[in-house]
Design a protein around this motif. Structure first.
Motif, PDB file in Angstrom:
ATOM      1  N   MET A 295      39.089   6.811  -7.933  1.00  0.00           N
ATOM      2  CA  MET A 295      40.013   5.844  -8.770  1.00  0.00           C
ATOM      3  C   MET A 295      39.178   5.265  -9.750  1.00  0.00           C
ATOM      4  SD  MET A 295      43.389   3.933  -7.205  1.00  0.00           S
ATOM      5  CE  MET A 295      44.014   5.463  -6.666  1.00  0.00           C
ATOM      6  N   ASP A 296      39.463   5.328 -10.806  1.00  0.00           N
ATOM      7  CA  ASP A 296      38.732   4.936 -11.873  1.00  0.00           C
ATOM      8  C   ASP A 296      38.509   3.343 -12.022  1.00  0.00           C
ATOM      9  OD1 ASP A 296      38.053   7.274 -12.737  1.00  0.00           O
ATOM     10  OD2 ASP A 296      39.519   7.611 -14.314  1.00  0.00           O
TER      11      ASP A 296
ATOM     12  N   TYR B 217      44.718  -0.976 -10.918  1.00  0.00           N
ATOM     13  CA  TYR B 217      45.603  -0.224 -10.129  1.00  0.00           C
ATOM     14  C   TYR B 217      46.296  -1.252  -9.113  1.00  0.00           C
ATOM     15  CZ  TYR B 217      46.710   2.909  -6.057  1.00  0.00           C
ATOM     16  OH  TYR B 217      47.577   3.577  -5.016  1.00  0.00           O
ATOM     17  N   LEU B 218      45.414  -2.178  -8.281  1.00  0.00           N
ATOM     18  CA  LEU B 218      45.874  -2.962  -7.333  1.00  0.00           C
ATOM     19  C   LEU B 218      46.620  -4.103  -7.877  1.00  0.00           C
ATOM     20  CD1 LEU B 218      42.611  -3.494  -4.963  1.00  0.00           C
ATOM     21  CD2 LEU B 218      44.970  -2.062  -4.400  1.00  0.00           C
ATOM     22  N   ILE B 219      46.300  -4.521  -9.438  1.00  0.00           N
ATOM     23  CA  ILE B 219      47.116  -5.652 -10.010  1.00  0.00           C
ATOM     24  C   ILE B 219      48.524  -5.082 -10.397  1.00  0.00           C
ATOM     25  CG2 ILE B 219      47.002  -6.795 -12.365  1.00  0.00           C
ATOM     26  CD1 ILE B 219      44.217  -7.476 -11.915  1.00  0.00           C
ATOM     27  N   GLU B 220      48.508  -3.571 -10.877  1.00  0.00           N
ATOM     28  CA  GLU B 220      49.582  -3.312 -11.181  1.00  0.00           C
ATOM     29  C   GLU B 220      50.765  -3.092  -9.717  1.00  0.00           C
ATOM     30  OE1 GLU B 220      52.777  -1.457 -13.537  1.00  0.00           O
ATOM     31  OE2 GLU B 220      50.863  -2.438 -13.985  1.00  0.00           O
ATOM     32  N   LYS B 221      50.104  -2.682  -8.710  1.00  0.00           N
ATOM     33  CA  LYS B 221      50.826  -2.738  -7.611  1.00  0.00           C
ATOM     34  C   LYS B 221      51.454  -4.175  -7.228  1.00  0.00           C
ATOM     35  CE  LYS B 221      49.853   1.395  -5.391  1.00  0.00           C
ATOM     36  NZ  LYS B 221      50.928   2.470  -5.059  1.00  0.00           N
ATOM     37  N   GLY B 222      50.594  -5.108  -7.411  1.00  0.00           N
ATOM     38  CA  GLY B 222      51.056  -6.464  -7.196  1.00  0.00           C
ATOM     39  C   GLY B 222      52.166  -7.149  -7.928  1.00  0.00           C
TER      40      GLY B 222
ATOM     41  N   ILE C 111      47.387  -4.707   6.201  1.00  0.00           N
ATOM     42  CA  ILE C 111      46.180  -3.947   6.314  1.00  0.00           C
ATOM     43  C   ILE C 111      46.215  -3.454   7.872  1.00  0.00           C
ATOM     44  CG2 ILE C 111      43.774  -3.892   6.052  1.00  0.00           C
ATOM     45  CD1 ILE C 111      44.162  -5.969   3.862  1.00  0.00           C
ATOM     46  N   TYR C 112      45.993  -2.182   7.860  1.00  0.00           N
ATOM     47  CA  TYR C 112      46.240  -1.393   9.249  1.00  0.00           C
ATOM     48  C   TYR C 112      45.363  -0.338   9.772  1.00  0.00           C
ATOM     49  CZ  TYR C 112      50.021   1.505   7.095  1.00  0.00           C
ATOM     50  OH  TYR C 112      50.706   1.878   6.305  1.00  0.00           O
ATOM     51  N   GLU C 113      45.154   0.164  10.666  1.00  0.00           N
ATOM     52  CA  GLU C 113      44.375   1.464  11.127  1.00  0.00           C
ATOM     53  C   GLU C 113      45.189   2.347  11.831  1.00  0.00           C
ATOM     54  OE1 GLU C 113      40.180  -0.883  11.778  1.00  0.00           O
ATOM     55  OE2 GLU C 113      41.553  -0.672  13.329  1.00  0.00           O
ATOM     56  N   ALA C 114      44.860   3.543  11.531  1.00  0.00           N
ATOM     57  CA  ALA C 114      45.107   4.782  12.597  1.00  0.00           C
ATOM     58  C   ALA C 114      46.918   4.964  12.886  1.00  0.00           C
ATOM     59  CB  ALA C 114      44.690   4.454  13.767  1.00  0.00           C
ATOM     60  N   ARG C 115      47.877   3.902  13.119  1.00  0.00           N
ATOM     61  CA  ARG C 115      49.002   4.264  13.456  1.00  0.00           C
ATOM     62  C   ARG C 115      49.966   4.344  12.325  1.00  0.00           C
ATOM     63  NH1 ARG C 115      50.057  -0.032  18.155  1.00  0.00           N
ATOM     64  NH2 ARG C 115      51.882   0.959  18.295  1.00  0.00           N
ATOM     65  N   PRO C 116      50.495   5.730  11.913  1.00  0.00           N
ATOM     66  CA  PRO C 116      51.338   5.678  11.014  1.00  0.00           C
ATOM     67  C   PRO C 116      52.830   5.138  10.941  1.00  0.00           C
ATOM     68  CG  PRO C 116      50.250   7.840  11.517  1.00  0.00           C
ATOM     69  CD  PRO C 116      49.979   7.107  12.576  1.00  0.00           C
ATOM     70  N   ASN C 117      53.147   5.030  12.336  1.00  0.00           N
ATOM     71  CA  ASN C 117      54.692   4.349  12.669  1.00  0.00           C
ATOM     72  C   ASN C 117      54.385   2.856  12.160  1.00  0.00           C
ATOM     73  OD1 ASN C 117      52.424   3.827  14.898  1.00  0.00           O
ATOM     74  ND2 ASN C 117      54.248   2.302  15.389  1.00  0.00           N
TER      75      ASN C 117
ATOM     76  N   GLU D 140      47.059   4.022  -2.196  1.00  0.00           N
ATOM     77  CA  GLU D 140      46.802   5.710  -1.931  1.00  0.00           C
ATOM     78  C   GLU D 140      45.220   5.796  -2.148  1.00  0.00           C
ATOM     79  OE1 GLU D 140      49.507   7.866  -3.865  1.00  0.00           O
ATOM     80  OE2 GLU D 140      51.169   7.557  -2.880  1.00  0.00           O
ATOM     81  N   THR D 141      44.248   5.153  -1.623  1.00  0.00           N
ATOM     82  CA  THR D 141      42.836   5.300  -1.649  1.00  0.00           C
ATOM     83  C   THR D 141      42.251   4.922  -0.500  1.00  0.00           C
ATOM     84  OG1 THR D 141      40.950   4.840  -2.848  1.00  0.00           O
ATOM     85  CG2 THR D 141      42.618   2.953  -2.930  1.00  0.00           C
ATOM     86  N   THR D 142      41.236   5.642  -0.266  1.00  0.00           N
ATOM     87  CA  THR D 142      40.443   5.157   1.295  1.00  0.00           C
ATOM     88  C   THR D 142      39.298   4.464   0.787  1.00  0.00           C
ATOM     89  OG1 THR D 142      39.293   7.267   1.108  1.00  0.00           O
ATOM     90  CG2 THR D 142      41.440   7.186   2.532  1.00  0.00           C
ATOM     91  N   ASP D 143      39.023   4.141  -0.365  1.00  0.00           N
ATOM     92  CA  ASP D 143      37.908   3.194  -0.813  1.00  0.00           C
ATOM     93  C   ASP D 143      38.084   1.793  -0.310  1.00  0.00           C
ATOM     94  OD1 ASP D 143      36.005   1.686  -2.313  1.00  0.00           O
ATOM     95  OD2 ASP D 143      36.571   2.745  -4.378  1.00  0.00           O
ATOM     96  N   ARG D 144      36.937   1.329   0.355  1.00  0.00           N
ATOM     97  CA  ARG D 144      37.153   0.176   1.264  1.00  0.00           C
ATOM     98  C   ARG D 144      36.897  -1.010   0.337  1.00  0.00           C
ATOM     99  NH1 ARG D 144      33.467   0.688   6.682  1.00  0.00           N
ATOM    100  NH2 ARG D 144      34.777   2.640   7.548  1.00  0.00           N
ATOM    101  N   GLU D 145      36.550  -0.687  -0.946  1.00  0.00           N
ATOM    102  CA  GLU D 145      36.700  -1.749  -1.886  1.00  0.00           C
ATOM    103  C   GLU D 145      38.135  -2.207  -2.183  1.00  0.00           C
ATOM    104  OE1 GLU D 145      35.050  -4.585  -4.170  1.00  0.00           O
ATOM    105  OE2 GLU D 145      34.035  -3.391  -2.842  1.00  0.00           O
ATOM    106  N   ALA D 146      38.970  -1.214  -2.183  1.00  0.00           N
ATOM    107  CA  ALA D 146      40.433  -1.647  -2.232  1.00  0.00           C
ATOM    108  C   ALA D 146      40.824  -2.914  -1.376  1.00  0.00           C
ATOM    109  CB  ALA D 146      41.499  -0.579  -2.083  1.00  0.00           C
ATOM    110  N   VAL D 147      40.415  -3.016  -0.356  1.00  0.00           N
ATOM    111  CA  VAL D 147      40.638  -3.958   1.117  1.00  0.00           C
ATOM    112  C   VAL D 147      39.784  -5.185   0.442  1.00  0.00           C
ATOM    113  CG1 VAL D 147      40.544  -4.772   3.170  1.00  0.00           C
ATOM    114  CG2 VAL D 147      40.786  -2.484   2.889  1.00  0.00           C
TER     115      VAL D 147
END
Length: 429
Positions: free
Chosen positions: A1-2, A7-12, A124-130, A183-190
């Protein structure tokens, strides 16, 4: 993601706009959306399962544990359970707008407290899609917009599920930012998300100790800390041992990869010689590795020569008393007294869920009064620490902190209050 920050600010920004609308949305409208979400999940079952198969395949290639793969798995039954959960949340009382107190002052002004949403909640969560579904449901019903950041293990499933839920919201006339997934797995997003104070009102992490501590230690956004669960069951000398066996097996084996599963078993020395061989045999037959103290191991080894049982019995280390295994592994210690059990829980517990098995009323009351945890049980499994089991419909997580909320977090725990004041011209002198 460029440009991740943009991207995150737009979400916010979208979430803030949505939160303003949601804060005054009437109950019937919210319930209509929840039913639309449930129907949309059922109508798109095949696409969810296809995406989950990709995540499961990737998880197996990465060597995820059996327990973690179980948390990741989505099948038809689990989708139906998720859609039923949405409908159950729609049946719950709407907390928003409730007047919790009202009083009149001598000068004639009337002061009240009114329940209102938190605003924009980041999960912010792990593994469980539910969690994607549970979080969306509870945030919507409590009038909050939600920004979701799931783990990389479930990225494909989460994208599909979040898109389905978001589209259902839009089809019902809600703003685009009501339910959003990063929609990114980039850890910097967290790392960036932790500092979006201008756009996010509160963060709630759900996952292992590493994730939770990263969020707690690095966030400038307020955090509600959810539970690492080093949960204990203590078998008192007066315990009904058949009851104890049933509770222990349920607490450890039913679903070992969740935070309310038992991780440590304490047994009073007066019943250890009788009970420890029984429970060690039962657990080993169910595939549980029993990491036991020296005294306990002597009791077990002297009671059986069965190699199939003994291969599951290993020496406990000091680190085991502090470990949340999230797997078919259990630490076991023989203790000389209730006092010693209380001391052990105080030193090694994570303030999540603790249970005593006892027929002694005084001991049960001491345990209830002296154990510092979000949930304390007498003669019941720790697995009940759950929003659904507590009648909340679903939960956003189990809070182990003491400020704002503690224990399973349902609708009410996703709200705050504001003061409303009525006057007729009063001025302060």
């Amino acid at each position: 993601m460029d440009n991740l920050k943009e991207y995150l600010i737009e979400k916010g920004k979208k979430a803030q706009l949505a939160a303003r609308v949601l804060s005054t949305l009437d109950t019937d409208s919210k319930n209509k959306v929840l039913h639309a979400m449930a129907k949309a999940l059922e109508n798109n079952m095949n696409s969810i399962i296809e995406a989950n198969l990709m995540d499961m395949k990737n998880g197996e290639e990465k060597g995820l544990s059996r327990a973690m793969l179980d948390r990741l798995l989505i099948n038809e039954k689990r989708i139906l359970d998720m859609s039923e959960g949405l409908r159950q949340v729609s049946e719950l009382p709407d907390p928003i707008g409730e007047i919790t107190k009202m009083w009149k002052r001598p000068n004639g002004i009337t002061i009240g407290q009114k329940r209102v949403p938190l605003g924009v909640i980041g999960i912010i969560y792990e593994a469980r899609p539910n969690v994607t579904v549970d979080a969306a449901a509870l945030c919507l019903k409590s009038g909050n917009a939600v920004i979701l950041r799931g783990g990389s293990e479930a990225i494909n499933t989460n994208k599909v599920v979040a898109n389905i839920l978001s589209n259902a919201c839009k089809e019902c006339g809600l703003p685009e930012g009501t339910v959003q997934l990063i929609e990114t797995t980039d850890r910097e997003a967290v790392n960036m998300m932790l500092k979006l104070n201008e756009y996010i009102d509160v963060l709630i992490p759900r996952g292992g100790k590493g994730l939770i501590q990263t969020v707690v230690k690095n966030a400038t956004v307020p955090v509600i800390e959810t539970g690492v669960g080093n949960c204990h069951v203590f078998v008192d000398e007066s315990a009904n041992l058949k009851m104890a066996e049933d509770i222990i097996i349920n607490a450890k084996v039913q679903r070992p990869a969740v935070c309310n599963a038992m991780e440590s078993l304490l047994i009073h020395q007066n019943v250890a010689e009788k009970f420890l061989p029984i429970i060690a045999t039962s657990l080993s037959k169910l595939g549980v590795e029993v990491r036991v103290c020296g005294e306990g191991k002597k009791i077990i080894v002297s009671s059986t020569k069965d190699e199939e049982i003994l291969k599951h019995i290993v020496d406990a280390t000091d680190a085991d008393w502090d470990t949340e295994f999230l797997d078919l592994i259990l630490s076991v210690k023989v203790v000389p007294s209730l006092d010693e059990a209380l001391d052990h829980i105080y030193k090694h517990g994570t303030k999540h869920s603790e249970s005593i098995i006892t027929e002694n009323y005084s001991n049960s009351q001491r345990f209830l009064n002296e154990v510092d945890a979000a949930a304390v049980y007498v003669n019941a499994s720790t697995r009940f620490t759950d929003g659904f089991e507590y009648g909340f419909g679903a939960e956003i997580g189990i809070s182990t902190q003491k400020l704002h909320a503690r224990g399973p977090m349902g609708l009410e725990q996703l709200t705050t209050t504001k003061y409303i004041v009525y006057g007729n011209g009063q001025i302060r002198k």
